[in-house]
Every structure is written in C-alpha cells, then in structure tokens.
Design an enzyme around this catalytic site. Structure first.
Site, PDB file in Angstrom:
ATOM      1  N   LYS A 147      56.371  50.034  33.503  1.00 47.24           N
ATOM      2  CA  LYS A 147      57.102  50.167  34.753  1.00 47.24           C
ATOM      3  C   LYS A 147      58.292  49.218  34.743  1.00 47.24           C
ATOM      4  O   LYS A 147      58.230  48.230  34.003  1.00 47.24           O
ATOM      5  CB  LYS A 147      56.176  49.922  35.944  1.00 47.24           C
ATOM      6  CG  LYS A 147      55.890  48.445  36.240  1.00 47.24           C
ATOM      7  CD  LYS A 147      55.301  48.239  37.596  1.00 47.24           C
ATOM      8  CE  LYS A 147      56.351  47.931  38.623  1.00 47.24           C
ATOM      9  NZ  LYS A 147      56.476  46.527  39.031  1.00 47.24           N
ATOM     10  N   HIS A 177      49.687  49.522  36.034  1.00 47.67           N
ATOM     11  CA  HIS A 177      48.502  48.750  35.639  1.00 47.67           C
ATOM     12  C   HIS A 177      47.439  48.713  36.731  1.00 47.67           C
ATOM     13  O   HIS A 177      46.279  48.418  36.457  1.00 47.67           O
ATOM     14  CB  HIS A 177      48.884  47.346  35.151  1.00 47.67           C
ATOM     15  CG  HIS A 177      49.234  46.380  36.225  1.00 47.67           C
ATOM     16  ND1 HIS A 177      50.456  46.351  36.835  1.00 47.67           N
ATOM     17  CD2 HIS A 177      48.519  45.394  36.815  1.00 47.67           C
ATOM     18  CE1 HIS A 177      50.478  45.388  37.738  1.00 47.67           C
ATOM     19  NE2 HIS A 177      49.314  44.791  37.758  1.00 47.67           N
ATOM     20  N   LYS A 181      42.700  48.876  36.863  1.00 50.08           N
ATOM     21  CA  LYS A 181      41.811  47.896  37.498  1.00 50.08           C
ATOM     22  C   LYS A 181      40.446  48.553  37.747  1.00 50.08           C
ATOM     23  O   LYS A 181      40.374  49.688  38.200  1.00 50.08           O
ATOM     24  CB  LYS A 181      42.414  47.392  38.821  1.00 50.08           C
ATOM     25  CG  LYS A 181      43.662  46.527  38.602  1.00 50.08           C
ATOM     26  CD  LYS A 181      44.147  45.914  39.907  1.00 50.08           C
ATOM     27  CE  LYS A 181      45.515  45.267  39.748  1.00 50.08           C
ATOM     28  NZ  LYS A 181      45.516  43.924  39.172  1.00 50.08           N
ATOM     29  N   HIS A 239      52.353  50.894  42.761  1.00 46.27           N
ATOM     30  CA  HIS A 239      50.976  50.471  43.024  1.00 46.27           C
ATOM     31  C   HIS A 239      50.436  50.953  44.377  1.00 46.27           C
ATOM     32  O   HIS A 239      49.321  51.472  44.461  1.00 46.27           O
ATOM     33  CB  HIS A 239      50.867  48.944  42.961  1.00 46.27           C
ATOM     34  CG  HIS A 239      51.500  48.343  41.738  1.00 46.27           C
ATOM     35  ND1 HIS A 239      51.436  48.941  40.505  1.00 46.27           N
ATOM     36  CD2 HIS A 239      52.199  47.195  41.551  1.00 46.27           C
ATOM     37  CE1 HIS A 239      52.075  48.181  39.614  1.00 46.27           C
ATOM     38  NE2 HIS A 239      52.552  47.123  40.224  1.00 46.27           N
ATOM     39  N   LYS A 329      55.329  39.121  49.197  1.00 43.30           N
ATOM     40  CA  LYS A 329      55.223  37.892  48.400  1.00 43.30           C
ATOM     41  C   LYS A 329      55.054  36.732  49.378  1.00 43.30           C
ATOM     42  O   LYS A 329      55.408  36.853  50.558  1.00 43.30           O
ATOM     43  CB  LYS A 329      56.512  37.654  47.616  1.00 43.30           C
ATOM     44  CG  LYS A 329      56.859  38.752  46.623  1.00 43.30           C
ATOM     45  CD  LYS A 329      56.148  38.540  45.314  1.00 43.30           C
ATOM     46  CE  LYS A 329      56.579  39.553  44.277  1.00 43.30           C
ATOM     47  NZ  LYS A 329      55.623  39.679  43.178  1.00 43.30           N
TER      48      LYS A 329
HETATM   49  C1  BG6 Z   1      53.968  43.950  39.170  1.00 44.31           C
HETATM   50  C2  BG6 Z   1      55.105  43.467  40.042  1.00 44.31           C
HETATM   51  O1  BG6 Z   1      54.087  45.311  38.896  1.00 44.31           O
HETATM   52  O2  BG6 Z   1      52.737  43.729  39.849  1.00 44.31           O
HETATM   53  C3  BG6 Z   1      54.933  42.007  40.411  1.00 44.31           C
HETATM   54  O3  BG6 Z   1      56.336  43.639  39.341  1.00 44.31           O
HETATM   55  C4  BG6 Z   1      53.574  41.784  41.018  1.00 44.31           C
HETATM   56  O4  BG6 Z   1      55.945  41.579  41.293  1.00 44.31           O
HETATM   57  C5  BG6 Z   1      52.477  42.364  40.128  1.00 44.31           C
HETATM   58  O5  BG6 Z   1      53.388  40.384  41.162  1.00 44.31           O
HETATM   59  C6  BG6 Z   1      51.128  42.303  40.820  1.00 44.31           C
HETATM   60  O6  BG6 Z   1      50.134  42.658  39.917  1.00 44.31           O
HETATM   61  P1  BG6 Z   1      48.659  42.095  40.080  1.00 44.31           P
HETATM   62  O7  BG6 Z   1      47.874  42.812  39.031  1.00 44.31           O
HETATM   63  O8  BG6 Z   1      48.741  40.618  39.850  1.00 44.31           O
HETATM   64  O9  BG6 Z   1      48.251  42.425  41.464  1.00 44.31           O
END
Ligand code: BG6
Length: 485
Positions: A147, A177, A181, A239, A329
């Site tokens: 991504k 990703h 999970k 996501h 964030k």
């Molecule tokens: C990424 C984003 O795809 O996912 C990040 O670019 C984010 O900004 C991250 O922090 C979060 O992933 P996870 O697995 O830590 O929830």
C-alpha cells in the site's frame, strides 16, 4: 516446488522491520516451503554477506526473544542481494540472469514484492514485463503490491491498467496488512462458522456499528509523507473500509478468493454516496495540537490526522444501520475495535425508575490483546432486581497457547506464495474504495468541508466528535483496550 521471493526496496524500512522477520519466523516454524530463495533488490551496493549481516541485527531487534542464532545461520544461506535500479532496463535483465543462477533447474514459482516508493510501482511492473520476468511458462509469476495502491481513484485506475498490461489479475496481490491480522480473520469465523450470530447480524437487532482504529503515536518522523496523505488516504481507503466490508458482507458460497471478494465488493457498491450537505453533516475532521510543529509539516497545513465518518450501507441487511468509522493519530491509546451495538430491549421490566442503557454490545478487539467481549445485563447478587453490565470475555492469545500472535506479514507472504488471494484486495475493490474516499477528499478541500477541529494529544479526537455522536442519540465506545493481554 522451489520458490523465489524478490523484494524490491530491499534497503527500506518495511523489508527490515516486517518482511525479513516474517520470512525468518516462517522458516523457524518450518512453514516456509523448502527450497525458497529470498533476493533483495535496491540501488545500494552490498555483498550478499553485508546484507545478511545487516539483516541479522535488524531481525534480532524485531523478532526479539524468537531470534535463534542457529536458525538464523541456516536461514541466511537462502538470502541474497542484487543491486539494481528500477529505472534501468539492463538491471532487470541482469536480475533475471542472477535469479536463474541461484534457482534449481525446472519450474520455480516467483513472487515479486514491490516495497519501493509507490511512485516506482508502475515502472517496476513495466520493467518486469519487458525483461520477460512475468512470463509464467516456467512456474508461477506473482506480484505483491504494497500500500498505498494509488493516491486517488484516477491514479489507482492507472496503476491497475499498467499492472494488467503485464500481469493477469490472478497474479496480482494488493496488500492490506489488516487482512493478515488474526482477529480480522477470526471475524470470518465468528460470523460464518457460528449459527448464533447470523440471525442477529442485521437491521432488526443492530442499532449501529462503530469501527475505531486509534493510534497513540503522533506522526513523528513520518510527517513528510503523512502530510501529503492524511488520515483518509492513510487509514480509511484501506484498513477501515476493509474492516467494514468484513463486518457487513454476506456469507460467500465458499471460502474462495473471488467469491469472498465478490461479497466484499458488494458492500462497497452499497455504500450510499455522500452529496451536498452530507459531507459536513456526516464527517468530522481533526488535527492534533502540535501537528504543525512536527518536522516536515508545512506551515498552516490543513491535513487531517483524525476523521470520523458516518456511512450508510443501502441493502436489505443494513438499511437504517449507520456504520461509524473513525481513526486518528495521537489518541488516548492504541486500540482497534469493532463495536456491534445492539438495539435496546424493547420493553424494560426492570430498573424502570432510573433509566440505564441496557443495549448489548459485542466488542471485537482487533488489537492489542486480540479478543471478543460480549456485554449484557445481569442481576446484582443479593439485591431485589438490580441489574448491572457484565461481560463474557474471549482472549485469542490464551486459545493459541499463550504465545504472541503472528505478525500479519507471515500469513500474507505465505498465502501469496501459495497462490491464495483471499486476503488481498482485488482491482475493483481498491477502485471502489477510492470511489468512496475521493469525493470526501474533494469536499474537504472545498467550502463544503466541515471545520478542521483540533484535539489535544492523548484524547479521543475533537470534542465536537463526541457531541456529534450525542446529537444522534449515540455514544462512542471510548474505552482503551477492554481486554488486557
Ligand atoms: C499503516 C499506516 O498502513 O498502518 C500507518 O500507513 C499506521 O500510518 C499503520 O500507523 C497502522 O498499522 P497497525 O498494524 O500498527 O495498526
């Protein structure tokens, strides 16, 4: 069958932080197919051993206690480095020769992993095609694309078109990703391997759904990238919409990659497009205090680090059940959760004097401490008929023997090697997702935009977002992980 994994962007952060540790763990668990070669490609000049030594350090750092010197010694023999520039056709020809020199005779399946700067994806794919590296007459040829897949709908369409000039859709694996999970996969199991939830999983019993991906960390060193992206592109297009699709989809006939994705895509088709005043009334945008002082953020940046959306899924199952999606964030804590908020009991026999909310909630805690919690009313012992909120807890980790949950990349890499695209996004899926996000991005850049609210770091987002929910007679589930590890 022998396999080769070629990682473009070998010197990048993702390779050392996620990809090599995931491949190493698969090797250690004896899940990596025997005879798998891993080849890193990037512009820097390294010898095989220099790269292996560097990876030994980073892998030890990222897998922690799982690092075993003897397993690493065996694994590193399968790891190679080849210097190459994505702009240079000659480098792809020499890569092809190098791969043949390390691969056994006969058919070999190859996975090309694009983990470079996204601006290089198209070029890399074109060069793979021109160098004959996509030719699958001697084994499968697959490409994994990290991504972000595009920056907006037009660029995603262009990237899909460029990809399809070289690879068929069944050879393309677009990573999200979140789909790797364990709890996200468990959502399929919860919904489709149990009969008790399905009768309730619709507009008759559910009031609304909340999907929250809260991150505790501010953007920090990634501010330069983040400012050009913002939360809608960074988290929602991929996501959050993925979590929503899996929550809302119909059961597929079989767990087959295309059948699963057909059902997910139908959810996106059903999302009601926002028009006119909807953008202001159904979205909240925020920026944490101090964002403008992060290194690399231009003065006066209007980039949102927080967003909440109210989406309607116009189909039989979900008519009238809003899906609230929010992410940000620098929030209170790191938690990803899906809350299924059921309707109130229709008639309260108990506790009628003081009106307490009795609606049941099913909380699917995706991370951290993966698990599920069901909230329900129970009687306070030794009272006449006083009720209180109780919960049933399921902790994923204790089911798996108490060990750490595998990182998403382990599952995703293995699936791509085995040709299973069920946990990857299809071309139409990413385009439809952009089709939902693009109008919002445009509206947020126009006079129709809701105001950019600020919020203190370590909070649940802007105050307004809380009020916005109250105005709708609802309340956010502002709870830091309800389940502890
Ligand atoms: C990424 C984003 O795809 O996912 C990040 O670019 C984010 O900004 C991250 O922090 C979060 O992933 P996870 O697995 O830590 O929830």
């Amino acid at each position: 069958m022998a396999h080769t994994i070629v990682i473009f962007g070998a010197s990048g952060d993702l390779t050392s932080r996620k990809l090599i540790p995931a491949l190493y763990r698969l090797f250690q668990k004896q899940r990596l197919p025997v005879d798998t070669q891993i080849v890193g490609v990037s512009r820097s000049e390294y010898s095989h051993d220099q790269w292996r030594d560097e990876l030994a350090e980073t892998t030890a750092q990222f897998v922690g206690d799982h690092f075993e010197k003897s397993a690493w010694q065996a694994f590193r023999e399968q790891v190679y480095y080849h210097a190459g520039d994505i702009q240079q056709a000659a480098d792809f020809r020499s890569l092809g020769e190098f791969l043949e020199s390390i691969e056994p005779e006969g058919a070999v399946d190859r996975v090309y992993y694009l983990s470079t700067k996204p601006q290089l994806y198209e070029k890399a794919i074109e060069q793979l095609g021109e160098a004959g590296l996509s030719d699958d007459s001697r084994g499968e040829r697959r490409v994994i694309v990290e991504k972000p897949f595009g920056y907006d709908l037009a660029s995603a369409e262009a990237l899909n078109a460029a990809t399809h000039r070289v690879f068929r859709e069944d050879q393309v694996y677009r990573i999200d990703h979140y789909l790797g999970k364990e709890t996200v996969q468990n959502l399929f199991v919860l919904r489709f391997a149990n009969s008790i939830f399905e009768p309730l999983w619709n507009r008759n019993y559910i009031d609304h759904v909340q999907i929250t991906v809260a991150e505790e960390m501010p953007v920090g060193r990634r501010a330069g990238y983040y400012d050009t992206s913002g939360v809608l592109r960074d988290m929602f297009q991929n996501h959050l919409l993925q979590l929503m699709m899996i929550t809302a989809m119909e059961p597929p006939a079989r767990f087959d990659a295309n059948l699963v994705r057909d059902e997910k895509v139908k959810v996106l088709h059903s999302v009601r497009p926002m028009i006119g005043g909807d953008f202001a009334s159904d979205s909240v945008r925020g920026q944490y205090e101090g964002y403008l002082q992060e290194e690399g953020v231009p003065a006066g940046s209007q980039t949102a680090t927080f967003a909440a959306l109210k989406l309607h899924v116009d189909n039989w199952r979900w008519q009238g059940v809003p899906f609230y999606l929010r992410s940000g964030k620098a929030m209170s804590c790191r938690t990803t959760q899906i809350v299924i908020q059921f309707r109130e009991a229709p008639h309260l026999l108990l506790g009628t004097k003081t009106r307490v909310p009795t609606a049941n909630q099913l909380v699917i805690q995706v991370q951290p401490a993966e698990g599920i919690q069901l909230h329900f009313q129970s009687k306070v012992p030794d009272t006449e008929l006083k009720t209180k909120l109780s919960s049933l807890d399921f902790r994923f980790q204790s089911e798996g023997g108490g060990g750490a949950m595998p990182d998403s990349y382990q599952r995703l890499l293995l699936d791509a090697m085995n040709g299973d695209a069920g946990l990857f996004a299809r071309a139409d899926e990413v385009e439809l997702a952009w089709g939902i996000i693009d109008p919002l991005l445009a509206a947020w850049n126009s006079p129709a935009a809701p105001p950019l609210e600020t919020y203190p770091q370590g909070d649940w987002g802007p105050q307004w977002c809380t009020q916005w929910m109250h105005q709708q007679g609802r309340q956010w589930f502002d709870v830091c992980p309800v389940l502890k590890g």
